[in-house]
Design a protein around this motif. Structure first.
Motif, PDB file in Angstrom:
ATOM      1  N   SER A  15      25.169  75.901  14.196  1.00 31.45           N
ATOM      2  CA  SER A  15      25.843  74.962  14.061  1.00 31.45           C
ATOM      3  C   SER A  15      25.780  74.349  15.328  1.00 31.45           C
ATOM      4  N   ALA A  16      26.011  72.629  14.925  1.00 29.99           N
ATOM      5  CA  ALA A  16      25.806  72.033  16.415  1.00 29.99           C
ATOM      6  C   ALA A  16      26.942  71.753  16.940  1.00 29.99           C
ATOM      7  N   ALA A  17      27.791  72.586  16.675  1.00 26.36           N
ATOM      8  CA  ALA A  17      28.853  72.824  17.908  1.00 26.36           C
ATOM      9  C   ALA A  17      28.567  73.724  18.945  1.00 26.36           C
ATOM     10  N   VAL A  18      27.483  74.774  18.815  1.00 27.41           N
ATOM     11  CA  VAL A  18      27.054  75.584  20.031  1.00 27.41           C
ATOM     12  C   VAL A  18      27.007  75.183  20.926  1.00 27.41           C
ATOM     13  N   GLU A  19      26.199  73.670  21.033  1.00 28.92           N
ATOM     14  CA  GLU A  19      25.996  73.265  22.359  1.00 28.92           C
ATOM     15  C   GLU A  19      26.986  72.421  23.064  1.00 28.92           C
ATOM     16  N   LYS A  20      28.666  72.694  22.696  1.00 25.30           N
ATOM     17  CA  LYS A  20      29.058  72.314  23.511  1.00 25.30           C
ATOM     18  C   LYS A  20      30.266  73.428  24.014  1.00 25.30           C
ATOM     19  N   ASN A  21      30.576  73.760  23.059  1.00 23.01           N
ATOM     20  CA  ASN A  21      31.298  75.466  23.800  1.00 23.01           C
ATOM     21  C   ASN A  21      30.737  76.691  22.986  1.00 23.01           C
ATOM     22  N   GLY A  35      30.560  79.682  23.539  1.00 24.46           N
ATOM     23  CA  GLY A  35      30.938  80.899  23.814  1.00 24.46           C
ATOM     24  C   GLY A  35      32.348  81.362  22.509  1.00 24.46           C
ATOM     25  N   VAL A  36      32.078  80.039  22.156  1.00 20.50           N
ATOM     26  CA  VAL A  36      33.477  80.308  20.722  1.00 20.50           C
ATOM     27  C   VAL A  36      31.767  80.155  19.332  1.00 20.50           C
ATOM     28  N   TRP A  37      31.375  79.055  19.942  1.00 15.35           N
ATOM     29  CA  TRP A  37      30.616  78.872  17.973  1.00 15.35           C
ATOM     30  C   TRP A  37      29.326  79.838  17.970  1.00 15.35           C
ATOM     31  N   LEU A  38      28.993  80.632  19.524  1.00 24.01           N
ATOM     32  CA  LEU A  38      27.344  81.279  19.227  1.00 24.01           C
ATOM     33  C   LEU A  38      27.573  82.527  18.171  1.00 24.01           C
ATOM     34  N   VAL A  91      19.204  77.685  24.342  1.00 24.61           N
ATOM     35  CA  VAL A  91      21.035  77.030  23.988  1.00 24.61           C
ATOM     36  C   VAL A  91      21.614  78.096  24.459  1.00 24.61           C
ATOM     37  N   GLY A  92      22.613  77.584  25.569  1.00 24.09           N
ATOM     38  CA  GLY A  92      23.658  78.579  26.383  1.00 24.09           C
ATOM     39  C   GLY A  92      22.731  78.474  27.958  1.00 24.09           C
ATOM     40  N   PRO A  93      23.986  78.449  28.969  1.00 26.82           N
ATOM     41  CA  PRO A  93      23.816  78.979  30.470  1.00 26.82           C
ATOM     42  C   PRO A  93      23.045  79.405  30.971  1.00 26.82           C
TER      43      PRO A  93
END
Length: 274
Positions: A197-203, A205-208, A168-170
């Motif tokens: 958290s499922a939102a970690v794939e969208k953003n 930098g915020v939900w990691l 997960v992540g760039p």
């Protein structure tokens, strides 16, 4: 067993290096390395060689298997020695704990009054901040590009991760994910669950969640545990067989070394009898 002996240029003059290749057993094809001093004394390991030579020679960058000096280690030792010399030449810090003297135009030296406590002073402490140190986002990316090498300076092959582990992540590659999981296992006492958290794939930098490695949430099943136990048992079995074959080879070699002097002694006795 096939034996080859030649002069070792990395050691002082008169030292010999011997390579013994095994032709039978589970370790057939493997070779053992020995060193012989000018007086004929045999050495089986690098610690024995270092104890015998003492301060005559620095063996920290000496490769026992190849009989050569590793240039990478030699350069590192030189840099470390240069750094130690530079650090010793620097001035020592001032460890004087006495109170400073007030620098005024007064004739007499007036010491500074040190106040350590006051009724109106309140020190606020947060024990949670003292325990949990902040972490940089995606700090695992610093581990990318790092490789492991053996004593012969050959690249060690990296292990393959299960298909259920996804990064997960760039710019998260398999090597970065492997380093992140290994670091989490050694530095964190909490269970490794991945990013829940499922939102970690969208953003990300915020939900990691910085306490977990850069991978999606995963579940270890009983089947995974059973396969891992079978793999560990198989590796231990092969290691036991290899150690047993190595021990038998050493016993056979010691027996052959002991028979040679007996044959020479019997030949000398026959010569005297004639």
């Amino acid at each position: 067993m096939e034996k080859k002996r030649w002069d070792c240029s990395a050691l002082p003059k008169g030292w010999k290096m011997e390579e013994v290749t095994r032709k039978s057993g589970l370790s057939a094809g493997k070779s053992d390395v020995y060193y012989f001093s000018p007086s004929g004394k045999k050495f089986r390991s690098k610690p024995q060689l270092a104890r015998y030579l003492g301060n005559q020679m620095d063996l920290s960058s000496f490769d026992f298997r190849t009989g050569k000096m590793l240039m990478s280690k030699l350069n590192k030792n030189r840099q470390r020695l240069r750094y130690d010399n530079n650090s010793q030449n620097k001035g020592k810090p001032d460890l004087n704990t006495s109170l400073p003297v007030r620098q005024t135009a007064s004739i007499f030296k007036q010491p500074v009054t040190k106040v350590t406590n006051h009724p109106s002073n309140k020190v606020k402490t947060d024990p949670q901040k003292a325990v949990d140190q902040p972490r940089q986002l995606f700090w695992e990316k610093k581990l990318s590009g790092l490789n492991a090498y053996d004593v012969a300076e050959e690249l060690v092959k990296t292990m393959e991760l299960p298909k259920g582990l996804q990064g997960v992540g760039p710019g998260c590659t398999d090597k970065t994910l492997l380093s992140a999981i290994a670091s989490a296992l050694h530095t964190s006492a909490a269970p490794i669950t991945g990013q829940l958290s499922a939102a970690v794939e969208k953003n990300p930098g915020v939900w990691l969640n910085t306490t977990q490695p850069l991978c999606k949430a995963f579940i270890v099943t009983d089947e995974d545990i059973r396969k891992q136990e079978e793999l560990v048992y198989s590796v231990r079995k092969r290691l036991e067989e290899a150690l047993m074959a190595d021990m038998l080879a050493h016993v056979e070699e010691a027996a052959s070394d002991g028979e040679a002097p007996k044959e020479e002694g019997s030949a000398s006795e026959d010569a005297e009898a004639v």
